[in-house]
Scaffold this active site. Structure first.
Site, PDB file in Angstrom:
ATOM      1  CG  LEU A 241      -2.177   1.176   1.157  1.00 47.10           C
ATOM      2  CD1 LEU A 241      -3.079   1.172  -0.081  1.00 47.10           C
ATOM      3  CD2 LEU A 241      -2.805   1.176   2.176  1.00 47.10           C
ATOM      4  CG  HIS A 242       3.044   1.753  -4.092  1.00 49.84           C
ATOM      5  ND1 HIS A 242       4.173   1.104  -3.209  1.00 49.84           N
ATOM      6  CD2 HIS A 242       2.015   1.032  -4.330  1.00 49.84           C
ATOM      7  CE1 HIS A 242       3.997  -0.201  -3.580  1.00 49.84           C
ATOM      8  NE2 HIS A 242       2.837  -0.695  -4.580  1.00 49.84           N
ATOM      9  CG  ASP A 243      -0.480   6.530  -3.661  1.00 44.53           C
ATOM     10  OD1 ASP A 243      -0.914   6.841  -4.649  1.00 44.53           O
ATOM     11  OD2 ASP A 243       1.824   6.832  -3.977  1.00 44.53           O
TER      12      ASP A 243
END
Ligand code: RIB
Ligand code: CA
Length: 313
Positions: A241-243
């Protein structure tokens, strides 16, 4: 102490979660505006998705702008294979009632930085860095007025995700990333090295869904859609889960560990285009320009995310 931020974004399901986390945290952030950039999908679609997410949050007073439609030099590369044809597949969010502001997003960034006390605004970038680089080209004097840039992008020990060498946000607009890395602005980078530790495991998605509000349901549906590509690709028990790592870092920096190093962008070789060459072991004399986050604490991240999403409608 709330921090004034501008969010630059290409929603994308993970961008949407980051925006919701920020808008659910008024004690941490005064969100001055949200600016869409071409990236995961086309600019008009990303801008429409940003409006939908702001509406879902209930914080409809936060203005949304459209920025650049394409990278500075290269043709736009998008990621529908990950995010779906709308860029926000998963929940069927209603057509937004709120409208984009008329001003171009790059002009909003420049004007806002010039209108506020120098050193008081943080840029949170969740997509390609086109808008930020174009703002710096248009008005170089804004560089000294930016408190810091906290960005999702890059990779080193984790290698690339769109090519073997490059992470998507940097690969889409390597020239823009190069302008930002050379700007002298304090930068915190949340690369794949950190975001690949923040996995959307089944029980974490269940906890998000169990919050029971509209936002929790929508996030669970978004991530259930976007995770399928990475689950297949990496064979892990959850997808990165990047951002939202950008926003979580600003709320609880202790969730991440990093090191101040030099990061230089490959803009010449097609083979390694967009690679973030991170001098993690200090073997060059290059100027240290980035705090490179090498790891993140997943349990603490998801506790924070669930607690904040529960505040939303
Ligand atoms: O590589 C991950 C990044 O690319 C994230 O920002 C995701 O939203 C996509 O833009
Ligand atoms: Ca993004």
């Amino acid at each position: 102490m709330t921090r004034k931020i501008i969010i630059d974004t290409d929603p994308g399901q993970d961008d949407a979660v980051a925006i919701l986390l920020a808008l659910a945290s008024p004690e941490d952030f005064d969100v001055l505006g949200i600016v869409a950039v071409a990236g995961n999908v086309s600019l008009p679609q990303n801008a429409r998705n940003a409006l939908k997410v702001v509406e879902l949050s209930g914080r409809t007073e936060v203005p949304v702008y459209a920025g650049c439609e394409r990278p500075m030099r290269r043709h736009l590369v998008t990621a529908e294979h990950v995010h779906g044809d709308t860029g926000l597949n998963g929940p069927g969010l209603p057509e937004p009632k709120i409208r984009l502001k008329k001003q171009h997003g790059v002009d909003f960034i420049v004007d806002t930085l010039l209108a506020h006390e120098p050193g008081t605004i943080t840029l949170c970038t969740l997509g390609p860095l086109t808008n930020i680089a174009m703002a710096l080209v248009k008005a170089p004097r804004i560089a000294s007025r930016i408190k810091e840039i906290v960005m999702m992008g890059g990779a080193y020990f984790e290698v690339g995700n769109i090519t073997p060498a490059a992470e998507f946000n940097i690969y889409v607009d390597p020239e823009a990333a190069d302008v930002v890395m050379r700007s002298g602005i304090p930068i915190v980078m949340a690369p794949l090295d950190a975001t690949h530790m923040i996995l959307t495991t089944h029980d974490r998605l269940e906890k998000i869904d169990a919050i029971g509000n509209k936002a929790g349901k929508a996030v669970a549906q978004m991530l259930a859609f976007s995770e399928r590509f990475d689950l297949q690709k990496y064979g892990t028990k959850g997808a990165p889960l990047h951002d939202p790592c950008v926003i979580a870092y600003l709320i609880k920096p202790e969730l991440f560990e990093g090191r101040h190093i030099n990061v230089t962008i490959e803009t010449a070789s097609e083979l390694t285009m967009g690679m973030t060459v991170a001098d993690y072991w200090g073997v060059t004399g290059r100027v240290k320009n980035v705090t490179f986050l090498r790891s993140g604490h997943a349990e603490g991240f998801y506790q924070l995310l669930v607690e904040r999403l529960a505040r939303l409608p």
